[in-house]
Scaffold this motif. Structure first.
Motif, PDB file in Angstrom:
ATOM      1  N   SER A 278      21.351 -17.987  24.752  1.00  0.00           N
ATOM      2  CA  SER A 278      21.669 -19.101  23.863  1.00  0.00           C
ATOM      3  C   SER A 278      21.321 -20.452  24.493  1.00  0.00           C
ATOM      4  O   SER A 278      20.582 -21.244  23.895  1.00  0.00           O
ATOM      5  N   PRO A 279      21.812 -20.773  25.701  1.00  0.00           N
ATOM      6  CA  PRO A 279      21.414 -22.051  26.290  1.00  0.00           C
ATOM      7  C   PRO A 279      19.928 -22.142  26.619  1.00  0.00           C
ATOM      8  O   PRO A 279      19.342 -23.231  26.559  1.00  0.00           O
ATOM      9  N   THR A 317      27.085 -25.598  28.167  1.00  0.00           N
ATOM     10  CA  THR A 317      27.441 -24.914  26.923  1.00  0.00           C
ATOM     11  C   THR A 317      28.576 -23.924  27.155  1.00  0.00           C
ATOM     12  O   THR A 317      29.080 -23.330  26.192  1.00  0.00           O
ATOM     13  N   PHE A 318      28.994 -23.747  28.386  1.00  0.00           N
ATOM     14  CA  PHE A 318      29.960 -22.725  28.759  1.00  0.00           C
ATOM     15  C   PHE A 318      31.313 -22.966  28.107  1.00  0.00           C
ATOM     16  O   PHE A 318      31.867 -24.067  28.165  1.00  0.00           O
ATOM     17  N   ASP A 319      31.843 -21.922  27.466  1.00  0.00           N
ATOM     18  CA  ASP A 319      33.162 -21.921  26.843  1.00  0.00           C
ATOM     19  C   ASP A 319      34.104 -21.220  27.807  1.00  0.00           C
ATOM     20  O   ASP A 319      33.981 -20.025  28.061  1.00  0.00           O
ATOM     21  N   TYR A 320      35.072 -21.948  28.343  1.00  0.00           N
ATOM     22  CA  TYR A 320      35.917 -21.417  29.399  1.00  0.00           C
ATOM     23  C   TYR A 320      36.900 -20.356  28.904  1.00  0.00           C
ATOM     24  O   TYR A 320      37.373 -19.546  29.706  1.00  0.00           O
ATOM     25  N   ASN A 327      28.895 -19.545  22.654  1.00  0.00           N
ATOM     26  CA  ASN A 327      29.629 -20.202  21.565  1.00  0.00           C
ATOM     27  C   ASN A 327      28.632 -20.989  20.728  1.00  0.00           C
ATOM     28  O   ASN A 327      27.981 -21.909  21.216  1.00  0.00           O
ATOM     29  N   TRP A 328      28.494 -20.630  19.447  1.00  0.00           N
ATOM     30  CA  TRP A 328      27.474 -21.263  18.598  1.00  0.00           C
ATOM     31  C   TRP A 328      27.635 -22.787  18.500  1.00  0.00           C
ATOM     32  O   TRP A 328      26.694 -23.533  18.799  1.00  0.00           O
ATOM     33  N   PRO A 329      28.804 -23.309  18.078  1.00  0.00           N
ATOM     34  CA  PRO A 329      28.925 -24.765  17.964  1.00  0.00           C
ATOM     35  C   PRO A 329      28.808 -25.499  19.296  1.00  0.00           C
ATOM     36  O   PRO A 329      28.352 -26.647  19.324  1.00  0.00           O
ATOM     37  N   PHE A 330      29.224 -24.849  20.394  1.00  0.00           N
ATOM     38  CA  PHE A 330      29.111 -25.528  21.683  1.00  0.00           C
ATOM     39  C   PHE A 330      27.644 -25.715  22.069  1.00  0.00           C
ATOM     40  O   PHE A 330      27.288 -26.699  22.718  1.00  0.00           O
ATOM     41  N   ASN A 331      26.796 -24.764  21.714  1.00  0.00           N
ATOM     42  CA  ASN A 331      25.366 -24.945  21.955  1.00  0.00           C
ATOM     43  C   ASN A 331      24.813 -26.082  21.114  1.00  0.00           C
ATOM     44  O   ASN A 331      24.034 -26.912  21.596  1.00  0.00           O
TER      45      ASN A 331
END
Length: 466
Positions: A278-279, A317-320, A327-331
């Protein structure tokens, strides 16, 4: 190939079991090419499309000065500058937050903006929120969703993400929130879903609330430029209708990066590069638009590592909570941290939509899952993987930048149209053990300039995006 899929697979499998979904007699997609070699494309332009069927997807966003004025602001004000947005102007209270990932507690002052109620064009079984924002060190935002069911009941305020661009000592750790449910619906990392779609229950409308946080007495503020959500009610389907090639024969010049060359690098971020599809895909498109991290921003990366910007994208972009980079929205939010880029998560209905975007110069990052036998030339199977459509051959086959490649030179792939379309758009499939699991249903990331060119604007608008 990515860690973004397993929790979605578990959710989709549970929904399939609740709905009593049965597998079709023929699971595999038609492997033959849709068009004949050298077939002529229909004469139409990207801003004059053929009549579109009624969409099962409703993407809506608030982005303009008028949009922000229609919402209910508590302590927010218009953000100065050419790009309409909102900022924290007058705090309306304080919030004590203990970061579950650092153990640190801090007091934050905040302001809120709540959208008008959006009535979905298609009552939804799933909703994914996304946003474009700026969060200087020591600031963050929380995005929440509250909806109304077809039975008249309301959901609680669900947290769709606590997000900040940074991860310094002054910052919280960006995170999804587990364990949110009300007996009718629940949130799995970044996706709101009706628990039992077969019951007929749907979400008819929703409102979004964004809370802007900063240190008490601080002069800095988050700024939010785009706040939106994609609602959908896709039918359970193991196969999707084949689209007819139209606007084909164009390939965009998109940088090619492999996630595989980063195996073992920074394992604290989703076990290292092998899970960074993803990233890696996001970074390719960010650089396609002429943006990239500065040398100073990359100074933390081991200088012996190739393509350090991919390591940078994985870190930010990492979701802890999810413990991954998928994570789609974090990307999407990461992409929007770059100058004058905006981003969103939505679903498309066919490769015809992707063709129009490519013809207008907009690449499409897609999410799909498949067995090794279902995508000729991939050489692997996956429970979930992100890659990027960068063009179409003259025959209508998909030209993809696939980060699950041994090196950068091997990233460009050509995949058969019918196979690619099916593995991307279906909502149900069988895994290698024969168990019914989920598919993404056409999920994609779209990154594009804050001020799109006229043709890009028209294509986006026709897809319900403004």
């Amino acid at each position: 190939m990515t860690s973004s899929a397993p929790r979605r697979t578990v959710l989709a499998a549970a929904l399939a079991a609740a709905a009593g979904v049965a597998a079709p007699s023929a699971q595999a997609a038609d492997a033959s090419r849709s068009p004949a070699a050298g077939a002529a494309a229909p004469a139409r332009t990207p801003d004059a499309p053929a009549r579109r069927p009624k969409s099962l997807v409703d993407y809506h966003a608030w982005t303009t000065t008028a949009d922000w004025a229609r919402g209910r602001g508590r302590g927010t004000a218009p953000a100065p500058g050419a790009r309409p947005g909102i900022r924290l102007a007058h705090p309306t209270g304080t919030f004590d937050y203990r970061d579950p990932h650092t153990g640190r507690s801090a007091t934050w002052e905040y302001a809120t903006w709540t959208s008008p109620v959006h009535r979905l064009a298609v009552p939804a079984t799933e909703v994914v929120a996304s946003w474009s924002a700026h969060t200087p060190p020591g600031t963050w935002i929380a995005v929440e969703l509250r909806g109304t069911y077809t039975d008249g009941g309301r959901t609680p305020w669900y947290v769709m993400g606590r997000w900040t661009a940074g991860d310094g000592d002054a910052d919280i750790r960006r995170t999804s929130v587990d364990g949110q449910k009300d007996g009718k619906s629940s949130v799995s990392t970044d996706t709101f879903a009706i628990d039992t779609p077969a019951s007929g229950l749907r979400l008819t409308s929703y409102e979004l609330r964004v809370t802007l946080y900063r240190r008490p007495g601080g002069g800095v503020t988050p700024t939010v430029w785009r706040l939106g959500a994609m609602g959908s009610d896709l039918p359970d389907r193991f196969e999707v209708p084949a689209s007819t090639p139209g606007l084909v024969g164009r390939e965009l010049t998109v940088p090619r990066y492999s996630q595989e060359i980063h195996k073992g690098q920074y394992p604290e971020y989703d076990n290292g590069g092998e899970a960074w599809c993803s990233p890696t895909s996001s970074q390719m498109i960010i650089e396609y638009w002429g943006r990239r991290p500065t040398r100073q921003q990359l100074s933390w990366v081991n200088p012996d590592y190739a393509d350090p910007q991919v390591c940078h994208a994985a870190r930010y972009t990492f979701d802890y909570q999810y413990d991954g980079c998928g994570n789609w929205p974090f990307n999407a939010a990461y992409a929007a941290t770059y100058r004058d880029l905006q981003s969103l998560v939505t679903r498309l209905s066919s490769l015809t939509d992707a063709e129009r975007l490519i013809h207008a110069g907009i690449p499409v990052i897609t999410s799909q899952s498949f067995l090794k036998t279902e995508l000729d030339g991939a050489g692997y199977g996956t429970a979930g993987h992100l890659m990027t459509i960068v063009g179409f051959t003259k025959d209508g086959d998909v030209i993809a930048n696939d980060p699950a490649s041994p090196d950068d030179a091997a990233v460009r792939r050509v995949y058969r149209r019918r196979q690619f379309e099916n593995i991307w758009l279906r909502t149900k499939r069988k895994n290698a053990e024969g168990k019914v699991v989920g598919g993404s249903g056409g999920v994609c990331y779209l990154y594009f300039p804050a001020k799109p060119a006229p043709t890009q604007h028209r294509v986006l608008a026709d897809l319900g995006i403004r």
